[in-house]
Enzyme design. Structure first.
Site, PDB file in Angstrom:
ATOM      1  N   LYS A  81       0.817  -1.224   0.000  1.00  0.00           N
ATOM      2  CA  LYS A  81       0.000   0.000   0.000  1.00  0.00           C
ATOM      3  C   LYS A  81       0.847   1.269   0.000  1.00  0.00           C
ATOM      4  O   LYS A  81       0.466   2.271  -0.605  1.00  0.00           O
ATOM      5  CB  LYS A  81      -0.950   0.024   1.215  1.00  0.00           C
ATOM      6  N   GLU A 103      -9.660   5.549   2.598  1.00  0.00           N
ATOM      7  CA  GLU A 103     -10.503   4.489   3.143  1.00  0.00           C
ATOM      8  C   GLU A 103      -9.565   3.346   3.509  1.00  0.00           C
ATOM      9  O   GLU A 103      -8.443   3.252   3.001  1.00  0.00           O
ATOM     10  CB  GLU A 103     -11.504   4.039   2.083  1.00  0.00           C
ATOM     11  N   SER A 370       1.764  -9.655  -0.674  1.00  0.00           N
ATOM     12  CA  SER A 370       1.361  -8.247  -0.588  1.00  0.00           C
ATOM     13  C   SER A 370       1.523  -7.661   0.811  1.00  0.00           C
ATOM     14  O   SER A 370       1.664  -6.447   0.958  1.00  0.00           O
ATOM     15  CB  SER A 370      -0.087  -8.104  -1.057  1.00  0.00           C
TER      16      SER A 370
HETATM   17  C1  LIG Z   1      -8.025  -0.061   0.056  1.00  0.00           C
HETATM   18  C2  LIG Z   1      -8.498  -0.998   1.108  1.00  0.00           C
HETATM   19  C3  LIG Z   1      -7.725  -2.269   1.130  1.00  0.00           C
HETATM   20  C4  LIG Z   1      -6.809  -2.614   2.095  1.00  0.00           C
HETATM   21  N1  LIG Z   1      -5.974  -3.682   1.961  1.00  0.00           N
HETATM   22  C5  LIG Z   1      -5.987  -4.516   0.993  1.00  0.00           C
HETATM   23  C6  LIG Z   1      -4.950  -5.530   0.865  1.00  0.00           C
HETATM   24  C7  LIG Z   1      -4.908  -6.336  -0.281  1.00  0.00           C
HETATM   25  C8  LIG Z   1      -5.952  -6.243  -1.364  1.00  0.00           C
HETATM   26  O1  LIG Z   1      -5.905  -4.968  -1.939  1.00  0.00           O
HETATM   27  P1  LIG Z   1      -5.462  -4.826  -3.493  1.00  0.00           P
HETATM   28  O2  LIG Z   1      -4.030  -5.201  -3.569  1.00  0.00           O
HETATM   29  O3  LIG Z   1      -5.701  -3.394  -3.830  1.00  0.00           O
HETATM   30  O4  LIG Z   1      -6.341  -5.779  -4.260  1.00  0.00           O
HETATM   31  C9  LIG Z   1      -3.896  -7.259  -0.425  1.00  0.00           C
HETATM   32  N2  LIG Z   1      -2.937  -7.415   0.511  1.00  0.00           N
HETATM   33  C10 LIG Z   1      -2.949  -6.677   1.641  1.00  0.00           C
HETATM   34  C11 LIG Z   1      -1.865  -6.896   2.645  1.00  0.00           C
HETATM   35  C12 LIG Z   1      -3.956  -5.711   1.852  1.00  0.00           C
HETATM   36  O5  LIG Z   1      -3.937  -4.967   2.982  1.00  0.00           O
HETATM   37  C13 LIG Z   1      -6.551  -1.839   3.318  1.00  0.00           C
HETATM   38  O6  LIG Z   1      -7.338  -1.003   3.700  1.00  0.00           O
HETATM   39  O7  LIG Z   1      -5.517  -2.066   3.934  1.00  0.00           O
END
Ligand SMILES: CC/C=C(/N=C/c1c(COP(=O)(O)O)cnc(C)c1O)C(=O)O
Length: 387
Positions: A81, A103, A370
């Site tokens: 992120k 968000e 991720s």
């Molecule tokens: C935008 C809201 C999604 C969130 N997280 C999604 C997330 C995801 C899925 O989000 P994407 O990669 O955007 O599909 C995958 N791996 C981890 C560690 C995540 O935290 C958040 O708020 O942290």
């Protein structure tokens, strides 16, 4: 702002000015050498890029082929992120914005945005479904320590979808001083393109690293898909290599027939949500259905439009994995390689472990790891039969 028939900018008139401003910034600020240099410097010296490509010897031996992990869990704040929010925060600064709003579902995007705001001397407001405030409390504590204001959202299913609704309402009112740091590769144009741009560093690194390590492109690249940003980031490095199979893994929820899930590509239909035309979980009248996943970051009834298009044109395939399979993969990776993955990332690992016969012997497969699993300790400990 379209990906085939998907994408677009289906928003209230009031949101057009800030979106146009963002389109202009994407076109005229992001490509400049000054911006790219500043962004790369933060990625290297603040985020700690480049992230390693880790081979998993124990799991590979059992699988009969080589499993590599792209270690986005090792970035500062613990997930991919930060790549996107740092790019957007820098852009916001260049656009003269004073503060950031965002968000969050898993809380990783909230923590990343609160972190980028501190790094750039900006204030930060995070909208988070009340259900997620409870189940990802580790990250709520981190956001507050970082000085962010966390707004629990009590409407709807009190998860990511509802947090986005509240965040968009706030942005309409405060658009002059706040930039909406959209946390995933979804939403109205230009967000899906902007987020993909900032996440593309993952795919560029992974392609160079796998060639260095194995002398060849991988058989498959696999990533979990919530809104779609970590997947599109790594896919973008291989999308022009047709021989590389791209696999997006959605969350099937508990997995029973007709259960509440978060798999809009596998189980949903074409519709409009949050300013984008994409694949959605909706009833026959177009009312959005509640979603579920054990992973807060995948608990979303929509998906980024580029994934809807990649599925439509067949360049990527989309599969689903249920809560239990994700938990088993969480345990398998933790015990086999000493890496504790986020429950979201565990969905991508689970697909490989559950479908190993689909991959040729001795081939090379990359899973985008991720994020890290610290935030999920309470959830996992409730599944005591695991440990
Ligand atoms: C935008 C809201 C999604 C969130 N997280 C999604 C997330 C995801 C899925 O989000 P994407 O990669 O955007 O599909 C995958 N791996 C981890 C560690 C995540 O935290 C958040 O708020 O942290």
């Amino acid at each position: 702002g379209y990906f085939g028939k998907f994408g677009g900018q289906y928003v209230a008139e009031l949101l057009i000015p800030p979106l146009k401003e963002l389109e202009h910034a994407l076109k005229h600020i992001v490509p400049t050498e000054a911006f790219q240099k500043e962004f790369s410097d933060y990625l290297k010296n603040y985020v700690g890029r480049e992230s390693p490509l880790t081979h998993c010897p124990t799991l590979s031996k059992d699988l009969g082929f080589n499993l590599y992990l792209k270690r986005e869990d090792l970035n500062h704040t613990g997930s991919h992120k930060i790549n996107n929010v740092l790019g957007q925060a820098l852009l916001a600064k260049h656009m003269g914005k004073k503060a950031l709003l965002t968000e969050t579902g898993a809380g990783m995007n909230g923590v990343a945005t609160a972190t980028a705001a501190r790094a750039l001397g900006m204030d930060c407001i995070v909208f988070m479904g009340a259900v997620d405030v409870e189940r990802q409390s580790h990250n709520v504590r981190r956001m507050k320590l970082l000085g962010a204001t966390v707004v629990p959202v009590e409407s709807g299913s009190k998860t990511l979808k509802d947090a986005i609704n509240e965040a968009l309402r706030f942005w309409i009112k405060e658009q002059a001083t706040y930039h909406y740091c959209f946390g995933t590769a979804a939403g109205p144009h230009p967000f899906p393109t902007l987020v993909r741009e900032f996440q593309s560093v993952v795919g560029k690194e992974a392609r160079r690293q796998i060639l260095e390590r194995t002398g060849a492109l991988p058989h498959s690249v696999i990533a979990c898909v919530g809104g779609g940003s970590n997947a599109i980031g790594i896919f973008s490095g291989f999308i022009d290599d047709p021989e590389v199979q791209l696999i997006g893994v959605e969350a099937a929820g508990t997995g029973e027939e007709g259960c509440t899930n978060s798999a809009p590509i596998c189980l949903g239909t074409d519709g409009i949500l949050h300013g984008q035309r994409t694949m959605l979980l909706q009833d026959d009248d177009g009312q959005i259905l509640p979603s579920h996943s054990i992973a807060g970051g995948l608990d979303y009834p929509g998906v980024g439009p580029e994934h809807a298009h990649l599925n439509d044109c067949g360049r990527a395939i989309y599969v689903k994995v249920n809560d239990c399979q994700a938990l088993n993969a969480f345990k398998a990776l933790t015990r086999a390689e000493g890496i504790i993955p986020a429950l979201e990332s565990s969905h991508a690992v689970a697909y490989v472990l559950e479908n190993k016969d689909e991959f040729p012997k001795d081939c090379n497969v990359i899973v985008n790891l991720s994020g890290r699993g610290d935030k999920d300790m309470d959830i996992v400990e409730q599944c005591t039969e695991l440990f």
